[in-house]
Design an enzyme around this catalytic site. Structure first.
Site, mmCIF file in Angstrom:
data_model
loop_
_atom_site.group_PDB
_atom_site.id
_atom_site.type_symbol
_atom_site.label_atom_id
_atom_site.label_comp_id
_atom_site.label_asym_id
_atom_site.label_seq_id
_atom_site.Cartn_x
_atom_site.Cartn_y
_atom_site.Cartn_z
ATOM 1 C CE1 TYR A 472 46.253 -17.556 0.318
ATOM 2 C CE2 TYR A 472 45.377 -16.638 -1.613
ATOM 3 C CZ TYR A 472 45.029 -17.259 -0.745
ATOM 4 O OH TYR A 472 43.932 -17.356 -0.013
ATOM 5 N NE ARG A 473 43.875 -20.173 -0.614
ATOM 6 C CZ ARG A 473 42.567 -20.493 -0.054
ATOM 7 N NH1 ARG A 473 41.757 -20.958 -0.989
ATOM 8 N NH2 ARG A 473 42.438 -19.920 1.044
#
Lengths: 513, 513
Positions: A472-473
């Site tokens: 997600y990052r």
């Protein structure tokens, strides 16, 4: 001394002198000792050629100084790496993405420029921390709550720009989603205000984010396309009441049921804040950390901690194997309705226990409300003995029980294969996605453990990509490319003592806390 | 024939031939009759040299065709103007921003690619209208509600890209804010998927919007930086209950009290959807439109309709001068709590009346719920006699009673000065900003009225800019620059009959409705 790539020493020195003219000589850091403060103490390439380190740092205190620094950097083709408080450990801390960059340290730009209680927003500079904003609100007894990530030493600007999240309602917990209006120094050194801020004398810069034309704010997140020097933050009116819910399911196979029962409650906003599902091991670790205990207190063997050791420990505490926790924000009677719906939903899951706590306006803030910034979360990383660090692999998955269960198990297998304890929290980022945040703790002095961890994470990233799961990052496993000559020049010992955090020093007085 | 700027007729013809190869000869429109369908029937420069008109239109049906069209346009330096359903009247309709552009008409790309009831999202192409999506959901009896703007012939893609809004809860009403994931044809003809869609085989494209790196989706809103060919839309689970609230205040000076009483209720999410405050005149017009009446039924004089005529009409109907309306979405008992808080807040405003309606799951959808697409709003524009049109000036203001009141009055003065009736709705765009949407209706055949309206809007824009108020969307008063030769070639008569809407024809069969 590390130089920026393709920059001569003469040019670099000329640039440093211009930086000194811009910000004052004492705010340009070039000594090894000073620059070392910008190293990433959680780096898994510590002291190795792949470690990404700065060439220097410069700490402006005004927008005009930032512009001057950017113009100089342009002139000499020097890469810049801005940090706000620089505390985003596990995601690089204060260390630049490109080796040899000059860190633009914005900690001195720490003014809270406006807080409007009635209209529900603040305007802050990047060096303002969650502690600063919290204290400002508390000292004035303003009837707003701020949404804080853990730990709280980060900054609203930095956290928003890195797509960080907190624990209050869906309107505030996505920190980029609840910002409104930016001021940005462009790569040319120009100044841009986004949204309604583009209009002279506008009073709605923090109230309407789009304005006319393309909405460009997202460009400045997880990127290097500009330096954000001011940002609007939306503040939640203090709710009448808050509840904490802890849901406990008894069996090892209960993860899918947990996910499938939480999904509709979150999607229809009955659960109106972020929930976290903890794997059995995480339930142990979080409890241990609070009691000052660590791994050696239950297990001294090699390899990944055996499941039955974890299960025994939870059984002794009377807890189920799968635990989920979240808070609810509403009127007091609204909480009753939400809790009734949650109880009713979990009544269909055999063995489920639902425990609750309540808070009402006027009572002192409790730690379980997670609306106070703190450094509590940092203790957990010392699981393997200090000084600790951690790496995260956090693929995004649909909140469908079977999928989450399968992904969880596939990662578990790899942790066992590499002999590493599997700390996992499943966090909903937004109402529709779950992160399976697979965390490995390490002792920074245990080179063998770190090496195995690096291999594990390489494998997990490959497994994930093959199966369509993405982090997600940004990806943590990037390495710096360095020359042979540079390799010799770096020390291998990590900071200790106060710099367990390994972060750059505080550059300016803060609001007392 | 209008040519794109700085393009020779030979080059233009070559490009048209390449367009024909890409999409089929019958989907490239070049005749005056066909191209005229892309004129903006609400244009305030109709038939004048400043009217912005297309040179041609091309209607692809596949992403690859869009890419081919873009590559051809690049080769010949031809400006493109993409439309989805092209229905955004008052904001340009199907007409391009730059005169001589080729319209890329995406109405044939009207596939609903995925609707996931459990996970609460849809994936649609730009030609899908709100009617299409609504019918899809209804035919399958899916337990979701879509958030529709009025009128409903627009498309979720187009409306999101123009920062449009609807009337359900704050999680859905901002259409850009509730999209998730885009597929975009870049100006080079490449294809990009944003967020998790960038990862091969990702299943979370519609569930997590950021992904790694900068969040670029906003770049494609109110811009021409790419052509969006697919977009994710978040869908609201059908709530248990819906309530409508109509608040009526008696006096001409009650606007500030209305604003100041609504503000905290909206900010703390008691009012969890969009509210609209109607000025006295608007309350009359909306009612008249529903009854098939228009201006001549109450007033035949020149100039702006006198206040006492409006006041008399409202008094006869037993209505207050200031009315606000909104819906609430919750459990049935949750609505009771919200309504009690609203009643309690307005109990402090002298003369306030609060009327409510209720709906529960299982009952037929009512028009007041505003969750069904319709064309109801279009009738209102015939106020001055048909065929009608309207212009909007919609400055953003903080929801502080005195400021809103002052801005409202300043605009009112100008409407009176120019002799035009002042239709005004104050709409909250997001929880923190109000639009003072000052609308002027016109009869498209009344040249004098249109001329005065243009002057009025020029003055309002200048007044607004001087006072720091900006329009929430793009400015309408841009004019096309044209050559003298072109001026002669345009007709002045507007379409009539079915093309009261003045919109391009339906290009492809739609889902029956």
């Amino acid at each position: 001394m590390v130089l920026p790539p393709n920059v001569s020493e003469a040019d670099f020195n000329a640039a440093l002198n211009e930086f000194r003219s811009a910000v004052g000589a004492s705010w340009v850091f070039t000594s090894d000792e000073d620059v070392a403060l910008y190293r990433d103490s959680y780096s898994i390439y510590w002291g190795e050629p792949e470690e990404r380190v700065a060439s220097a740092a410069v700490a402006p205190t005004k927008v005009e100084e930032v512009q001057q620094v950017v113009r100089t950097a342009n002139k000499y083709r020097i890469p810049l790496y801005p940090i706000s408080t620089g505390r985003n450990l596990t995601y690089g801390g204060s260390a630049p993405t490109m080796r040899g960059s000059v860190v633009v340290d914005l900690k001195r730009m720490n003014r809270i420029l406006n807080v409007d209680e009635k209209r529900g927003f603040a305007l802050v500079e990047p060096g303002v921390s969650y502690f600063d904003l919290y204290n400002y609100v508390r000292e004035r007894n303003l009837k707003v709550m701020i949404d804080v990530p853990d730990p709280g030493w980060g900054s609203p600007v930095g956290n928003s720009l890195d797509h960080g999240v907190g624990y209050t309602t869906a309107h505030y917990r996505d920190h980029f989603g609840s910002h409104c209006g930016m001021e940005v120094v462009t790569p040319e050194g120009d100044l841009v205000r986004t949204g309604m801020g583009a209009l002279p004398n506008s009073e709605t810069w923090q109230e309407y984010r789009y304005g006319a034309g393309p909405y460009i704010d997202g460009l400045f997140t997880q990127s290097n396309f500009g330096i954000v020097t001011k940002m609007g933050v939306w503040l939640m009116p203090q709710p009448e009441a808050v509840a904490n819910v802890l849901i406990s399911l008894p069996n090892a196979g209960d993860l899918p049921a947990m996910v499938d029962t939480l999904r509709p409650l979150r999607l229809n906003d009955t659960i109106n804040a972020t929930y976290t599902i903890m794997n059995p091991f995480r339930s142990i670790v979080d409890g241990f950390s609070a009691q000052g205990k660590s791994r050696g207190d239950i297990y001294k063997g090699p390899g990944s901690i055996p499941f039955d050791v974890v299960a025994r420990e939870l059984a002794a505490e009377g807890r189920g194997l799968w635990n989920a926790t979240f808070n609810l924000f509403d009127r007091d009677k609204g909480l009753d309705l939400r809790l009734a719906a949650i109880q009713e939903a979990f009544a269909h899951v055999p063995g489920a226990k639902v425990l609750t706590k309540r808070w009402q306006r006027g009572q002192p803030i409790e730690q379980w409300m997670r609306v106070q910034p703190g450094l509590f979360a940092l203790g957990i990383v010392d699981w393997y003995g200090g000084p600790g660090g951690h790496m995260n692999f956090a693929p995004v998955v649909a909140p469908i029980g079977k999928r989450v269960g399968d992904l969880y198990e596939a990662i578990y297998k790899r942790f066992v294969e590499y002999g590493i304890d599997y700390y996992c929290g499943m966090l909903n980022v937004g109402p529709r996605a779950l992160l399976v945040n697979a965390v490995m703790f390490f002792n920074r002095d245990d080179e063998d453990l770190i090496r195995r961890g690096r291999e594990l994470y390489g494998v997990l990233a490959k497994d994930g990509t093959a199966a369509g799961f993405g982090d997600y990052r940004h990806v943590r496993l990037q390495r710096a490319r360095t020359s042979g000559a540079e390799r010799a020049s770096q020390g291998r010992s990590r900071p200790t003592g106060h710099s367990r955090t390994g972060e750059a020093r505080d550059l300016a007085p803060r609001v007392a806390r």
